[in-house]
Scaffold this motif. Structure first.
Motif, PDB file in Angstrom:
ATOM      1  N   VAL A 291      74.948 -65.220 -59.574  1.00 29.84           N
ATOM      2  CA  VAL A 291      74.229 -65.644 -60.778  1.00 29.84           C
ATOM      3  C   VAL A 291      72.819 -66.112 -60.418  1.00 29.84           C
ATOM      4  O   VAL A 291      71.845 -65.783 -61.116  1.00 29.84           O
ATOM      5  CB  VAL A 291      75.010 -66.757 -61.525  1.00 29.84           C
ATOM      6  N   GLY A 292      72.689 -66.852 -59.325  1.00 31.51           N
ATOM      7  CA  GLY A 292      71.372 -67.317 -58.888  1.00 31.51           C
ATOM      8  C   GLY A 292      70.449 -66.161 -58.539  1.00 31.51           C
ATOM      9  O   GLY A 292      69.280 -66.143 -58.934  1.00 31.51           O
ATOM     10  N   ILE A 293      70.957 -65.188 -57.804  1.00 38.75           N
ATOM     11  CA  ILE A 293      70.145 -64.021 -57.454  1.00 38.75           C
ATOM     12  C   ILE A 293      69.773 -63.239 -58.709  1.00 38.75           C
ATOM     13  O   ILE A 293      68.637 -62.767 -58.857  1.00 38.75           O
ATOM     14  CB  ILE A 293      70.899 -63.126 -56.438  1.00 38.75           C
TER      15      ILE A 293
ATOM     16  N   ASN B 226      69.328 -64.453 -61.690  1.00 43.80           N
ATOM     17  CA  ASN B 226      68.280 -65.213 -62.382  1.00 43.80           C
ATOM     18  C   ASN B 226      66.921 -65.038 -61.713  1.00 43.80           C
ATOM     19  O   ASN B 226      65.899 -64.918 -62.397  1.00 43.80           O
ATOM     20  CB  ASN B 226      68.641 -66.696 -62.444  1.00 43.80           C
ATOM     21  N   VAL B 227      66.901 -65.027 -60.387  1.00 48.74           N
ATOM     22  CA  VAL B 227      65.634 -64.827 -59.673  1.00 48.74           C
ATOM     23  C   VAL B 227      65.065 -63.449 -60.002  1.00 48.74           C
ATOM     24  O   VAL B 227      63.866 -63.315 -60.291  1.00 48.74           O
ATOM     25  CB  VAL B 227      65.843 -64.997 -58.147  1.00 48.74           C
TER      26      VAL B 227
ATOM     27  N   THR C   6      78.403 -68.212 -57.969  1.00 50.85           N
ATOM     28  CA  THR C   6      77.180 -68.975 -58.182  1.00 50.85           C
ATOM     29  C   THR C   6      75.992 -68.298 -57.504  1.00 50.85           C
ATOM     30  O   THR C   6      74.892 -68.232 -58.067  1.00 50.85           O
ATOM     31  CB  THR C   6      77.347 -70.408 -57.645  1.00 50.85           C
ATOM     32  N   GLY C   7      76.196 -67.771 -56.304  1.00 48.94           N
ATOM     33  CA  GLY C   7      75.135 -67.055 -55.607  1.00 48.94           C
ATOM     34  C   GLY C   7      74.687 -65.812 -56.342  1.00 48.94           C
ATOM     35  O   GLY C   7      73.487 -65.537 -56.455  1.00 48.94           O
TER      36      GLY C   7
END
Length: 55
Positions: free
Chosen positions: A43-45, A47-48, A40-41
Motif C-alpha cells: 500500500v505504501g509503495i 501511494n508513492v 502495508t508495504g
C-alpha cells in the motif's frame, strides 16, 4: 485415590495441550505480522507511485 489420579491426569493433559497450542499460536502470530507488514508495504509503495505520477 481415584480423585487424585484423575486430577493428575487432567492437569497433565491440559499442560501438554496448552504447550502445543501456545507453539501454534506463536507461529501464526509471527506469520500474521509478516503478512500485515507486506500488505502495508504494498500500500505504501502504491501511494508513492500514485503521488509521483499524479503531479
Amino acid at each position: 485415590m481415584g480423585s487424585t489420579i484423575g486430577s493428575f491426569t487432567l492437569y497433565s493433559v491440559y499442560a501438554t495441550v496448552a504447550h502445543k497450542i501456545q507453539e501454534k499460536l506463536t507461529f501464526i502470530a509471527t506469520k500474521m505480522d509478516f503478512i500485515l507488514g507486506c500488505i502495508t508495504g504494498v500500500v505504501g509503495i502504491g501511494n508513492v507511485i500514485y503521488f509521483l505520477f499524479r503531479g
